[in-house]
Design an enzyme around this catalytic site. Structure first.
Site, PDB file in Angstrom:
ATOM      1  N   GLY A 216       0.822  -1.204   0.000  1.00  0.00           N
ATOM      2  CA  GLY A 216       0.000   0.000   0.000  1.00  0.00           C
ATOM      3  C   GLY A 216       0.856   1.253   0.000  1.00  0.00           C
ATOM      4  O   GLY A 216       1.812   1.365  -0.780  1.00  0.00           O
ATOM      5  N   ASP A 246      -1.864  -3.849 -10.571  1.00  0.00           N
ATOM      6  CA  ASP A 246      -1.688  -4.278 -11.960  1.00  0.00           C
ATOM      7  C   ASP A 246      -0.561  -3.498 -12.630  1.00  0.00           C
ATOM      8  O   ASP A 246       0.188  -4.042 -13.443  1.00  0.00           O
ATOM      9  CB  ASP A 246      -2.993  -4.091 -12.737  1.00  0.00           C
ATOM     10  CG  ASP A 246      -4.155  -4.845 -12.114  1.00  0.00           C
ATOM     11  OD1 ASP A 246      -3.910  -5.895 -11.492  1.00  0.00           O
ATOM     12  OD2 ASP A 246      -5.295  -4.373 -12.238  1.00  0.00           O
TER      13      ASP A 246
END
Length: 310
Positions: A216, A246
């Site tokens: 994160g 991604d």
């Protein structure tokens, strides 16, 4: 060419609202729909970076036709495997702070349809520099579906990047993927260990050759048999985190295709991920932010490394 396989693609619908609150009505200020699924997002990012990519994915029904039409309109090279079921949809509700996702399960694949997906993947592997396997397995897919695809790629001596979680990830590890990319929560769920470094080492022992873990706002952690590396953005980035992982996979695949080491891959992956958060839709990124961050980031080596960086 980087080949991506998305076993459970979707038509991604994004609603933009000023402030999302549950249990109330919202006035939508922006609507967008595009072909989606994690592997499609990876290919979209690679294409925007000027790197050839090709998507292999099963498509069916009216939604599948909408996905096919958008792929063509976006100029994304793709090979679709026809299936009987209607392709799923996802809905992202995005405000200035975050995104809320609603993910349909996807159509069930018959055994013959899964075999056709394997055959289509194999058909393109001779031209592939890297094979990327991303996202959930659809209903009807074999439990070891990703293991089958990893084995297929390794049989062609193609590096394989796997971005999956839960049982699909664990079942694929004995096939020895070149790299896996879980996030912190997926690492803990797969291993029962709260520390990302310890959890990554466990995945190595179970068969992965390397682990790229998304932490994160704390950036990325890379672990392999030679050591560990970290890289983080200078400050937390707010926006739509959908697709940030991604983009990290896209950077990883691009690096693998050029035999780059972690010292080059990690800053690129962190910069691209952060720039993706700044864009309202998955598979897209803020180009100015990407280049600004890319030149300001470095990877910190936490352990002994091989001469190649791997």
């Amino acid at each position: 060419m980087i080949l991506t396989v998305t076993p459970n693609p979707a038509l991604d619908v994004t609603y933009t609202v000023p402030h999302f609150r549950p249990h109330t009505s919202h006035r939508v200020t922006g609507i967008a729909a595009q072909a989606g699924g994690k592997g499609v997002n990876v290919a979209r990012v690679l294409t925007a970076l000027g790197r050839p990519a090709r998507c292999v994915l099963p498509l069916g029904g009216p939604t599948g036709e909408a996905v096919r039409t958008e792929l063509a309109a976006a100029g994304l090279d793709h090979a679709a495997v026809p299936v009987a079921g209607d392709t799923r949809r996802t809905v992202a509700v995005v405000d200035t702070a975050d995104a809320t996702m609603f993910n349909e399960p996807g159509p069930a694949l018959a055994p013959a349809e899964w075999d056709a997906l394997l055959a289509e993947t194999e058909r393109h592997l001779p031209q592939a520099a890297v094979l990327v396997l991303s996202g959930s397995l659809p209903p009807g897919a074999p439990a070891d579906g990703y293991a089958q695809l990893v084995t297929l790629g390794r049989g062609f001596d193609v590096p394989v990047v796997l971005d999956a979680d839960g049982p699909a990830l664990l079942a694929a590890l004995p096939a020895r993927p070149t790299a896996v990319k879980p996030n912190a929560a997926e690492l803990t769920a797969a291993t029962g260990l709260p520390d990302p470094h310890d959890a990554a080492r466990t995945l190595l022992r179970r068969g992965a050759e390397s682990v790229l873990a998304s932490l994160g706002p704390d950036g990325l952690l890379a672990v392999d048999a030679h050591g560990a590396w970290r890289c983080a953005p200078p400050a937390a980035v707010t926006g739509n985190p959908t697709g940030a992982g991604d983009s990290a996979v896209a950077a990883l695949a691009a690096g693998l295709s050029g035999n780059a080491g972690w010292s080059a891959i990690l800053p690129d992956a962190v910069a691209l991920s952060a720039a993706t958060v700044l864009h309202p839709r998955a598979g897209h990124f803020d180009d100015d932010a990407y280049h600004r961050l890319r030149h300001s980031l470095t990877a910190a080596r936490l352990g002994a490394a091989s001469p190649s960086g791997w």
